[in-house]
Design an enzyme around this catalytic site. Sequence first.
Site, short mmCIF file in Angstrom:
data_model
loop_
_atom_site.label_atom_id
_atom_site.label_comp_id
_atom_site.label_asym_id
_atom_site.label_seq_id
_atom_site.Cartn_x
_atom_site.Cartn_y
_atom_site.Cartn_z
N HIS A 107 0.93 -1.19 -0.11
CA HIS A 107 -0.13 0.02 0.08
C HIS A 107 0.87 1.43 -0.06
CE1 HIS A 107 -3.74 2.07 0.08
NE2 HIS A 107 -4.40 1.35 1.04
N ASP A 145 -2.23 2.46 -4.28
CA ASP A 145 -3.45 2.64 -3.72
C ASP A 145 -4.51 1.35 -4.04
OD1 ASP A 145 -2.57 4.95 -2.28
OD2 ASP A 145 -3.35 6.16 -4.30
#
Length: 437
Positions: A410, A414
């Site tokens: 992450h 995204d």
Amino acid sequence: MVTFVKMPKLGLTMAEGTIIKWLKGEGENISKGEPLVVVESDKSTVDYEAPESGVLRKILIEQGEIVPILTDIAIIADSMDEEIPDTQDTGVVKANDDEIDEPEIEAEKNNDGGEVEVPAAGERIFASPAARRIARENNIDLGLVTKKPEKKRIEKIDVLDYLEQNRRKMTPLASKIAANEGIDISTIDKKPGERIYSSDLIGRAAKGIEKTVPVTGMRKVIARRMKESLDIGAQVSITTEVNMTNAINLKDNIKDKINDYYGSKISINDIILKFVSRALRENPRINSEFTQEEIILKEEINIGLAVALDEGLIVPVIKNVDSKGLGEIAKESRDLINRARNGNLLPDEYAGGTFTVSNLGMFDITEFNSIINQPESAILSVGKIVDRPVVVGENIEINPIMKLTLTFDHRPIDGAAAAIFLKRVKDLLEEPYEMMI
């Protein structure tokens, strides 16, 4: 001219190697580039070639020994008469032959009740790498082993002699029970020379004495890298379901032509690799590497194939997958998988990956999460294709369904970007002929 042959560094993660087999014996001639020794790294087994021509003057590290990279393992000379350095004095094998301090009392009782002279407190013990390995494997205190008077250190033969003198005798049935149950016979209260019977072991076997497996080689590297991956990345997983009807039809329609032209069978996994490469080209953030200063978007699309081995996992890499046809991918993946299982991969064949696909469908696994193969930013887990009822319009049909799970870091990726990529892979598999547009 004397040439010292060193343990090669066969990959970025390799710190030590094992001598599997010497292909030449001392005194044999060898040409530069001719295979000299079989070396096992943390990921593969390769034939290491002689760096110079000459005669194999001396083997410094024996078969089965594990030594750090760049350790001298042999000497090549112009002839057997050429003078070479005294390796015991010069420390040629210093990386695995350092002196060790083993404080001992002045004398110690041996298993027969007699006294054995051992080094005084603080006195250093000199032993060859082979001697240390055998002593370690058999839980022998080197301080109890007597070296030959003319030698400067304890050699392999000295430890073997000690083993023979102090070995335990066993009946065939007792030997079988000990091997099957992993029983350490040194814990049996018998003097050397006294026979161990099955009755001495049955009670111990019933207690389920634990077996141990050393953490070495590939397993050691896997343990370290998987823990590092979880420590440094922010790993998140998302899953989708794919109707594989059209992808299976595509495979069935082209399998004979690919086999005729490339001499290789095509699998669903080969099709997945091709379609994943297309999705990666359209979504470059997934094909990236994260550093603290920047996100590197990789131009090449090199996809690793996670291959399960008895001793662990290895990931051979198909380079530039997006520029190759399905036949090329099928042939190359089959070759890499076979050589990975045989331990014959070259170092550059498991390096340079930018994305990894792990398929456990053949093991009847329908869904799972993988750990990212750093420094990559994502990995795709492929499950088994299962026939399931699916609502199509107003009807219920039985369709082949497969689950795909994308685990991503992450930090550079995204959730929305990961979802878009995974949906694109799903769309291509469900409408594979779009690849022709």
